[in-house]
Design a protein around this motif. Structure first.
Motif, PDB file in Angstrom:
ATOM      1  N   GLU A  30     -52.289  35.323 -13.520  1.00 27.22           N
ATOM      2  CA  GLU A  30     -52.162  34.632 -12.447  1.00 27.22           C
ATOM      3  C   GLU A  30     -51.478  33.342 -13.057  1.00 27.22           C
ATOM      4  OE1 GLU A  30     -55.624  32.852 -11.104  1.00 27.22           O
ATOM      5  OE2 GLU A  30     -54.645  32.420  -9.204  1.00 27.22           O
TER       6      GLU A  30
ATOM      7  N   ARG B 118     -52.460  24.058 -10.850  1.00 26.77           N
ATOM      8  CA  ARG B 118     -52.089  25.314 -11.527  1.00 26.77           C
ATOM      9  C   ARG B 118     -53.157  26.157 -11.491  1.00 26.77           C
ATOM     10  NH1 ARG B 118     -52.021  25.070 -17.282  1.00 26.77           N
ATOM     11  NH2 ARG B 118     -52.613  23.335 -17.841  1.00 26.77           N
TER      12      ARG B 118
ATOM     13  N   ASP C  36     -43.055  31.044 -11.279  1.00 26.45           N
ATOM     14  CA  ASP C  36     -42.516  30.222 -10.053  1.00 26.45           C
ATOM     15  C   ASP C  36     -42.125  28.893 -10.213  1.00 26.45           C
ATOM     16  OD1 ASP C  36     -43.281  32.586  -8.802  1.00 26.45           O
ATOM     17  OD2 ASP C  36     -45.114  31.847  -7.839  1.00 26.45           O
TER      18      ASP C  36
ATOM     19  N   ASP D  25     -47.857  33.959 -13.850  1.00 29.25           N
ATOM     20  CA  ASP D  25     -47.078  34.084 -12.513  1.00 29.25           C
ATOM     21  C   ASP D  25     -46.616  32.811 -11.971  1.00 29.25           C
ATOM     22  OD1 ASP D  25     -47.183  36.673 -12.798  1.00 29.25           O
ATOM     23  OD2 ASP D  25     -48.889  37.294 -11.173  1.00 29.25           O
ATOM     24  N   HIS D  26     -47.780  32.024 -12.015  1.00 27.00           N
ATOM     25  CA  HIS D  26     -47.478  30.855 -11.260  1.00 27.00           C
ATOM     26  C   HIS D  26     -46.488  29.830 -12.271  1.00 27.00           C
ATOM     27  CE1 HIS D  26     -48.438  26.044 -11.053  1.00 27.00           C
ATOM     28  NE2 HIS D  26     -48.458  26.370  -9.725  1.00 27.00           N
TER      29      HIS D  26
END
Lengths: 559, 256
Positions: B232, A338, B239, B235-236
């Motif tokens: 970021e 991540r 998902d 956003d991950h």
């Protein structure tokens, strides 16, 4: 102030002792405080910004520094040099001690959750253990005062397990991190809630203390005073009144009494000279930690107190409780690789899962009577002596596996309420003394089915959470295998419990012993039960409330 | 058909018989310095004769524990000791660890490797420490180092460090990929290699360049509020929540 010029003598400079000293000195009462450990100055001794690689063994723990090289604990941990404790042959018990000014407040987890009315009145509800001798409404304003003074960040959640603080008492909590947000979603799906943890860490400046700058684990201590410890707050504030004198390296052996059984002072060993000294005192407050205070009282037996000081109830040393502890973790595949960012935050839980099962217990749907919460272990931590991953081979593939796993592990740490039981208590070992000639504490311990059933439930819930997050979890250990040893969660309380009557408790609601009006206990020993919410905030709150009451008694000339 | 890492074995002989046949000096003799930490140094042959056939030639040499005081319960936290106890690896042992460090995490593209950041010295400090966890690792890792030399001598009549790179890798390949496919005699060295590998990896990622490479971005003072995840990172997370069917359960702040 000369050493003889004091009204109250306090034993111990941790949460209870320092709060009592602060409250009394603020009220104009002169206090002499004895601390068994050495002087400690967080401003010059805290290893801020130190890297694990700069310490021996990548700063990992061992028998010298159980919680790692940089842990703030001085001359203590699971063992203290030349000061043993024992257990009976059927028991395992661990006793964490510190020998330093400020005691265990220098390294504690700073989790600061209020007990609720539900917690204070467990016996009324389910018939087990003991009720506390006051209502939540009696203590709520003192929680507010304590939280405001100590500085607690968090949020009023409105949940039944988390009583609200008064408006504007709590400081804003830090933003949750990614793994905590994933846990929160999984919890939500299972009907649980993850909410901001309450922690004694400043997110706004207060008094002489700076706000957290979100670096350096709080367990190392905090040189800027953001993470609460008595050595950067209550003790300096008490000193400023001009009413406090502190003697360090003063290991109290006994409380002395007169022919009528009333307290006259204490006997202690000056550790620097090994000399035994006796100090007179009008009032003595024991705040040496639940088991150390009970040890002193048991070692202070006399003709007037044949079973130990202030032990006409026979409850001294009994009702020893810790929190239950167990844990389950797994790598979350979806968190592998991540995006990176700084997850230090205030270096502990931003979110946690409070107990959700009061209603289920009320309806008889659970096979254990008391609750627990989950703390969440996760995040991009500073690399240390362990690397997570299923490693094979070498080179780039090896590094890639380590990098992929970094920050992908999530661990649930259960912390639960145990009930007192007749197998869990401490007494004095008849055969062992410490370096100072003081007979040592001996522990007896056995978990009951209440705790084992609770842990089994917690393990299953943790597994459900991990699976909801996509992890593969193998077979669960049995609760007997999973449960922590007695004392291991370092929430030991109850050995001098308070109560409504002198027949079944050692002190009244003010921490004043029933048998000796000028002897008080202001540490975790007075807990009538041990709710799952970490004990220090309530030790601080009771010490503030009870020292305030004591100050009024002294001003009135009642003592 | 790919060649098994175990193809170079001498199939017609047990490992123990092979070593007897060669009559080689191994263990204490082949690993200088080992005798210094054994009260009754054994020759490798004697040690191997004590080994069970199932265990291959996993050394049974008596490895003495370190009996010293540690750094104590009140060490200086501001200036940690750089040499808290004497290091005990011999030059030859250090070379072996250095070689393994270089294989595990080689320097690449200007990024230093485990050798460059000093992993062998971290291992030396670790296995020389007088604490129980480290003592267990000491026993495991010293036996692995003996085993590597024994194996090299068995196959090529020379200690591990004297072999060329290809021959070293053939030996390491027998223990570096876990125990699932390996004959049982390779399990003890494979498990020991696993421990040493984790230790060397830890040393690497603890270092400033390693820590940066793994992506640790903390240990810096932040003025004002903790900023939380980057866009970021969020956003991950979105998902991830979607992929796990958790989007509708996403966290919403409570209370106030």
């Amino acid at each position: 102030m000369s050493k003889a010029d004091y009204d109250v003598l306090i034993v111990g400079s941790g949460a209870g002792g320092a709060m009592a000293a602060y409250e009394l000195t603020k009220a104009g009462i002169k206090v002499l405080l004895l601390e068994a450990g050495r002087h400690y100055d967080p401003k010059t001794e805290t290893p801020m910004f130190k890297r694990n690689a700069d310490a021996p063994l990548m700063a990992s723990g061992n028998t010298d520094k159980d919680f790692g090289y940089y842990d703030a604990t001085v001359d203590g941990g699971w063992t203290v040099p030349d000061e043993p404790y024992t257990t009976d042959e059927d028991s395992e018990f661990l006793w964490w001690r510190a020998r330093m000014l400020g005691g265990r407040t220098n390294h504690w987890g700073r989790y600061s959750l209020r007990f609720s009315e539900h917690d204070f009145k467990g016996k009324s509800r389910d018939g087990l253990g003991a009720d506390w001798p006051f209502e939540y409404s009696d203590i709520a304003p003192w929680y507010d005062k304590t939280e405001a003074l100590v500085g607690v960040c968090g949020t009023n959640t409105g949940l039944d397990d988390m009583p609200d603080s008064a408006p504007d008492v709590l400081q804003p909590p830090p933003a949750p991190r990614v793994p905590e947000l994933l846990v929160a979603a999984a919890a939500n799906k299972l009907g649980l809630k993850a909410v901001p943890m309450h922690r004694a860490v400043l997110t706004r400046p207060k008094d002489d203390r700076a706000a957290c700058f979100y670096a350096t684990p709080c367990g190392h201590g905090c040189s800027i005073g953001a993470a609460f410890q008595t050595t950067t707050s209550l003790l300096p504030m008490a000193h400023k009144t001009g009413n406090l004198t502190v003697i360090t390296n003063a290991m109290v052996k006994q409380v002395t009494t007169d022919a009528n059984g009333q307290v006259t002072g204490v006997t202690y060993i000056d550790k620097t000279s090994s000399e035994q000294l006796t100090l007179p005192a009008r009032v003595v407050i024991l705040a040496a930690s639940a088991c150390e205070s009970a040890r002193i009282m048991l070692n202070s037996a006399s003709d007037s107190h044949p079973q130990g000081l202030a032990n006409s109830s026979g409850q001294l040393g009994k009702n020893l409780m810790d929190s239950t502890g167990a844990g389950l973790g797994a790598t979350i595949p979806a968190l592998r690789n991540r995006p990176r960012y700084n997850e230090d935050g205030h270096t502990a839980n931003h979110l946690f899962i409070p107990w959700w099962g009061h209603k289920a217990q009320e309806n008889g749907e659970l096979n254990f009577p008391r609750g627990y919460h989950f703390e969440i272990g996760s995040g991009f931590r500073e690399p240390g002596a362990w690397v997570s991953g299923d490693f094979k081979g070498y080179g780039k593939a090896l590094k890639d596996e380590a990098k992929a796993n970094y920050g992908a592990f999530v661990y649930f740490a259960l912390r639960g309420e145990m009930l007192p039981n007749p197998d869990c208590y401490m007494d004095i070992d008849p055969d062992v003394t410490d370096k100072w000639g003081i007979p040592v504490a001996r522990f007896h311990w056995k978990w009951s089915e209440h705790e084992l059933n609770q842990v089994a439930h917690g393990l299953k819930t943790a597994k459900d959470l991990l699976q909801t997050m996509g992890a593969t979890v193998g077979d669960l250990p049995s609760p007997e295998q999973a449960i922590a040893k007695g004392g291991q969660i370092i929430h030991e309380v109850g050995t001098t419990r308070m109560g409504e009557s002198k027949e079944d408790s050692v002190t009244n609601q003010w921490g004043q012993t029933w048998d000796c009006p000028n002897l008080f206990v202001m540490d975790g020993g007075v807990f009538a039960s041990n709710p799952h919410k970490n004990c220090t905030l309530t030790i601080l709150t009771l010490a503030m409330r009870n020292a305030n009451w004591l100050a009024n008694q002294l001003h009135k000339g009642a003592l | 058909m790919s060649l098994s890492p175990f193809a170079s074995r001498l199939p017609q002989m047990t490992r123990r018989e092979s070593l007897k046949l060669f009559g080689l000096m191994v263990a204490g003799a082949a690993v200088p310095g080992l005798a210094a930490c054994t009260s009754t140094p054994e020759t490798g042959t004697a040690a191997l004769q004590n080994a069970t056939p199932q265990a291959g030639h996993w050394p049974t040499t008596d490895i003495q524990p370190i009996v010293l005081k540690g750094y104590g319960k009140d060490p200086n936290l501001i200036i940690p000791p750089t040499s808290p106890w004497p290091k005990t690896l011999s030059e030859a042992q250090l070379q072996l660890v250095a070689r393994i460090s270089n294989v595990l995490v080689p320097a690449e593209n200007g990024q230093p490797g485990a050798l460059e950041i000093g992993a062998p010295h971290v291992v030396d400090e670790w296995i020389s420490a007088p604490y129980s966890g480290q003592q267990r690792d000491r026993d495991t890792i010293l036996r692995l180092l003996i085993w590597l030399d024994d194996e090299a001598i068995l196959l090529h009549s020379e200690p591990f460090s004297a072999l060329d790179n290809a021959r070293q890798m053939v030996i390491l390949n027998t223990i570096a990929f876990g125990t699932e496919d390996a004959p049982v005699e390779f399990h003890p060295p494979a498990q020991a290699f696993n421990r040493l590998r984790t230790l060397i990896l830890a040393a690497y990622f603890c270092s400033v360049p390693g820590s940066k490479e793994i992506g640790y971005m903390g240990n810096v003072a932040i003025a004002g509020d903790y900023p939380g995840p980057t866009k970021e990172a969020m956003d991950h997370l979105d998902d991830v929540l979607a992929s796990l069917g958790l989007a509708e359960y996403a966290y919403t702040p409570v209370g106030g």
